[in-house]
Scaffold this motif. Structure first.
Motif, mmCIF file in Angstrom:
data_model
loop_
_atom_site.group_PDB
_atom_site.id
_atom_site.type_symbol
_atom_site.label_atom_id
_atom_site.label_comp_id
_atom_site.label_asym_id
_atom_site.label_seq_id
_atom_site.Cartn_x
_atom_site.Cartn_y
_atom_site.Cartn_z
ATOM 1 N N VAL A 117 18.794 17.246 -5.580
ATOM 2 C CA VAL A 117 18.872 16.634 -4.249
ATOM 3 C C VAL A 117 17.486 16.211 -3.759
ATOM 4 O O VAL A 117 17.294 15.101 -3.260
ATOM 5 N N ALA A 118 16.516 17.092 -3.909
ATOM 6 C CA ALA A 118 15.208 16.858 -3.273
ATOM 7 C C ALA A 118 14.272 15.989 -4.099
ATOM 8 O O ALA A 118 13.446 15.275 -3.549
ATOM 9 N N VAL A 119 14.387 16.072 -5.421
ATOM 10 C CA VAL A 119 13.375 15.436 -6.274
ATOM 11 C C VAL A 119 13.887 14.175 -6.959
ATOM 12 O O VAL A 119 13.191 13.173 -7.020
ATOM 13 N N GLN A 120 15.089 14.251 -7.496
ATOM 14 C CA GLN A 120 15.531 13.149 -8.349
ATOM 15 C C GLN A 120 16.281 12.078 -7.574
ATOM 16 O O GLN A 120 16.980 12.366 -6.607
ATOM 17 N N ASN A 121 16.126 10.858 -8.052
ATOM 18 C CA ASN A 121 17.007 9.779 -7.625
ATOM 19 C C ASN A 121 17.314 8.974 -8.881
ATOM 20 O O ASN A 121 16.686 7.949 -9.149
ATOM 21 N N MET A 123 0.843 -1.189 0.000
ATOM 22 C CA MET A 123 0.000 0.000 0.000
ATOM 23 C C MET A 123 0.890 1.254 0.000
ATOM 24 O O MET A 123 1.252 1.757 1.044
ATOM 25 N N PRO A 124 1.282 1.707 -1.165
ATOM 26 C CA PRO A 124 2.251 2.800 -1.207
ATOM 27 C C PRO A 124 1.627 4.161 -0.961
ATOM 28 O O PRO A 124 1.332 4.895 -1.882
ATOM 29 N N ILE A 125 1.382 4.495 0.286
ATOM 30 C CA ILE A 125 0.850 5.823 0.569
ATOM 31 C C ILE A 125 2.030 6.773 0.703
ATOM 32 O O ILE A 125 2.752 6.745 1.688
ATOM 33 N N GLN A 126 2.221 7.567 -0.287
ATOM 34 C CA GLN A 126 3.343 8.499 -0.278
ATOM 35 C C GLN A 126 2.800 9.895 -0.491
ATOM 36 O O GLN A 126 2.439 10.253 -1.596
ATOM 37 N N PRO A 127 2.713 10.679 0.549
ATOM 38 C CA PRO A 127 2.037 11.956 0.416
ATOM 39 C C PRO A 127 2.867 12.998 -0.312
ATOM 40 O O PRO A 127 2.748 14.162 -0.056
ATOM 41 N N ARG A 128 3.702 12.580 -1.208
ATOM 42 C CA ARG A 128 4.418 13.565 -2.012
ATOM 43 C C ARG A 128 4.638 12.996 -3.399
ATOM 44 O O ARG A 128 5.001 11.845 -3.559
ATOM 45 N N PRO A 129 4.369 13.799 -4.412
ATOM 46 C CA PRO A 129 4.449 13.286 -5.756
ATOM 47 C C PRO A 129 5.855 13.225 -6.332
ATOM 48 O O PRO A 129 6.022 12.673 -7.399
ATOM 49 N N ALA A 130 6.813 13.761 -5.686
ATOM 50 C CA ALA A 130 8.146 13.710 -6.279
ATOM 51 C C ALA A 130 9.166 13.295 -5.232
ATOM 52 O O ALA A 130 10.023 14.059 -4.844
ATOM 53 N N PRO A 131 9.066 12.053 -4.752
ATOM 54 C CA PRO A 131 9.851 11.701 -3.576
ATOM 55 C C PRO A 131 11.170 11.019 -3.895
ATOM 56 O O PRO A 131 11.803 10.528 -3.001
ATOM 57 N N ARG A 132 11.544 10.973 -5.190
ATOM 58 C CA ARG A 132 12.664 10.104 -5.514
ATOM 59 C C ARG A 132 13.953 10.816 -5.171
ATOM 60 O O ARG A 132 14.493 11.600 -5.916
ATOM 61 N N ARG A 133 14.428 10.523 -3.995
ATOM 62 C CA ARG A 133 15.515 11.306 -3.418
ATOM 63 C C ARG A 133 16.861 10.702 -3.746
ATOM 64 O O ARG A 133 17.012 9.525 -3.877
ATOM 65 N N ARG A 134 17.806 11.569 -3.805
ATOM 66 C CA ARG A 134 19.184 11.151 -3.982
ATOM 67 C C ARG A 134 19.751 11.003 -2.579
ATOM 68 O O ARG A 134 20.180 11.981 -1.957
ATOM 69 N N ALA A 135 19.721 9.793 -2.085
ATOM 70 C CA ALA A 135 20.036 9.575 -0.676
ATOM 71 C C ALA A 135 21.459 10.003 -0.345
ATOM 72 O O ALA A 135 22.388 9.764 -1.109
ATOM 73 N N GLY A 136 21.593 10.643 0.772
ATOM 74 C CA GLY A 136 22.913 10.922 1.323
ATOM 75 C C GLY A 136 23.686 12.037 0.647
ATOM 76 O O GLY A 136 24.794 12.339 1.033
ATOM 77 N N LYS A 137 23.103 12.671 -0.372
ATOM 78 C CA LYS A 137 23.826 13.752 -1.027
ATOM 79 C C LYS A 137 23.318 15.088 -0.494
ATOM 80 O O LYS A 137 22.124 15.280 -0.314
ATOM 81 N N SER A 138 24.197 15.982 -0.275
ATOM 82 C CA SER A 138 23.807 17.285 0.232
ATOM 83 C C SER A 138 24.194 18.345 -0.784
ATOM 84 O O SER A 138 25.204 18.224 -1.461
ATOM 85 N N PRO A 139 23.414 19.411 -0.901
ATOM 86 C CA PRO A 139 23.778 20.471 -1.825
ATOM 87 C C PRO A 139 24.864 21.368 -1.252
ATOM 88 O O PRO A 139 25.316 22.275 -1.919
ATOM 89 N N ASP A 140 25.287 21.092 -0.030
ATOM 90 C CA ASP A 140 26.189 22.019 0.649
ATOM 91 C C ASP A 140 27.451 22.309 -0.152
ATOM 92 O O ASP A 140 27.915 23.430 -0.199
ATOM 93 N N ARG A 141 27.972 21.254 -0.818
ATOM 94 C CA ARG A 141 29.223 21.448 -1.542
ATOM 95 C C ARG A 141 29.062 22.496 -2.638
ATOM 96 O O ARG A 141 29.893 23.345 -2.838
ATOM 97 N N ALA A 142 27.902 22.423 -3.356
ATOM 98 C CA ALA A 142 27.715 23.340 -4.471
ATOM 99 C C ALA A 142 27.206 24.699 -3.995
ATOM 100 O O ALA A 142 27.442 25.707 -4.634
ATOM 101 N N THR A 143 26.468 24.717 -2.901
ATOM 102 C CA THR A 143 25.890 25.960 -2.415
ATOM 103 C C THR A 143 26.265 26.123 -0.951
ATOM 104 O O THR A 143 25.481 25.816 -0.072
ATOM 105 N N PRO A 144 27.483 26.585 -0.674
ATOM 106 C CA PRO A 144 27.958 26.638 0.699
ATOM 107 C C PRO A 144 27.049 27.476 1.596
ATOM 108 O O PRO A 144 26.791 27.105 2.731
ATOM 109 N N ALA A 145 26.548 28.605 1.095
ATOM 110 C CA ALA A 145 25.644 29.425 1.899
ATOM 111 C C ALA A 145 24.228 29.102 1.454
ATOM 112 O O ALA A 145 23.792 29.550 0.405
ATOM 113 N N LEU A 146 23.545 28.290 2.258
ATOM 114 C CA LEU A 146 22.204 27.895 1.838
ATOM 115 C C LEU A 146 21.203 28.977 2.205
ATOM 116 O O LEU A 146 20.772 29.087 3.334
ATOM 117 N N SER A 147 20.899 29.754 1.195
ATOM 118 C CA SER A 147 19.996 30.880 1.340
ATOM 119 C C SER A 147 19.362 31.072 -0.033
ATOM 120 O O SER A 147 19.963 30.720 -1.060
#
Ligand SMILES: C[S@@+](CC[C@H](N)C(=O)[O-])C[C@H]1O[C@@H](n2cnc3c(N)ncnc32)[C@H](O)[C@@H]1O
Length: 288
Positions: free
Chosen positions: A37-41, A1-25
């Motif tokens: 990072v958030a949408v694609q896997n 029963m795949p109840i997934q309350p988000r339509p784009a959940p395919r995450r790239r596990a363990g990767k952070s955008p920090d390297r590319a965007t040091p100041a997250l703002s």
């Protein structure tokens, strides 16, 4: 029963955008990096495509085309996998393709980099060089940009005509009763919050407007980093439309249950789904 309350959940596990965007703002972050990072896997997506093709055809696919490829992360993943894999991506938006070249393509080893190309082109009119592919991808629901039966069937016919003998067309789809509900779904990522905003749904026409926003710890928000003007096609409609476009075997791969009300990431062919609030499926369309 795949109840997934988000339509784009395919995450790239363990990767952070920090390297590319040091100041997250919102002032400094890069929307494509956050999206990846958030949408694609693409690793999980290509695992599924590779495994499914091999299972159905008894041989490995080699030539892949990625429609609506954007930053062509899936194409880059495909050529990274095996030395004889090739990929071609089609997208209308040159700045997005350019971003992919600088950030995804440029990270490939020279041998792999030489086996991937992109063309700025409407997927309705693929050039001859982009035909004869083993695998054709239309992911992240991008084909919903076609809002009429005529347009979507024209696209599905163009896709079918682009396949090599034995080729398969892979799409994804999301649905469930929550998909029609104007709502926002938030998910925390490292250093930012991803917000999927189902802003408007018109039950008469199926017109569907969604946005992605990113919110940061410094209080800033990147509003409408991405906007989608789609028609929300239902899964039965998509199956019928693929059949009308000449596909003979259309298989829905339904996600298994993790036992806690969510999906387990394992997609299996099925003719029976559960009427969940939200689900994501893969569809494999076979022209023979
Ligand atoms: C949701 S993004 C998909 C990005 C990526 N494929 C993914 O899986 O995340 C949609 C992309 O489709 C492109 N697009 C929209 N209509 C198109 C068309 N008719 N032909 C080619 N590309 C199109 C947009 O420029 C955009 O980059």
């Amino acid at each position: 029963m795949p109840i997934q309350p988000r339509p784009a959940p395919r995450r790239r596990a363990g990767k952070s955008p920090d390297r590319a965007t040091p100041a997250l703002s919102a002032r400094t972050a890069d929307r494509h990096t956050l999206y990846q990072v958030a949408v694609q896997n693409v690793e999980a997506e290509i695992d599924f495509v590779d495994r499914t093709y091999t299972k159905l055809r008894g041989r490995r696919a080699r030539r892949l085309r990625e429609d609506f490829c954007g930053t062509y992360a899936s194409s880059c993943e495909w050529v990274r996998r095996r030395a004889d894999n090739t990929a071609i991506g089609l997208d209308l938006d040159q700045p997005t393709l350019d971003w992919g070249r600088a950030h995804n393509h440029a990270k490939l080893k020279p041998d792999a980099a030489a086996r991937v190309a992109t063309i700025r082109r409407n997927v309705l009119h693929p050039p001859a060089i982009a035909r004869g592919v083993d695998v054709l991808l239309a992911m992240n629901f991008s084909y919903w940009v076609f809002k009429t039966r005529e347009q979507i069937i024209a696209y599905f016919r163009a896709a079918r005509a682009s396949l090599a003998p034995g080729g398969l067309f892979f799409l994804d789809h999301f649905g469930g009763w929550e998909s029609m509900k104007p709502q926002q779904d938030r998910r925390r990522e490292k250093g930012f919050t991803y917000i999927w905003d189902q802003a408007r749904y018109n039950p008469i026409t199926g017109d569907y407007t969604c946005h992605i926003h990113f919110k940061f710890r410094d209080g800033t928000t990147m509003r409408r980093a991405f906007t989608y003007d789609w028609r929300l096609w239902t899964l039965p409609e998509v199956r019928d439309l693929l059949a009308e476009a000449g596909f003979k075997r259309i298989t829905v791969y339904w996600e298994g249950d993790d036992g806690k009300g969510g999906g387990n990431g394992v997609f299996r062919p099925s003719l029976t789904g559960e009427a969940c609030a939200a689900f994501i499926t893969y569809i494999v369309a076979d022209p023979r």
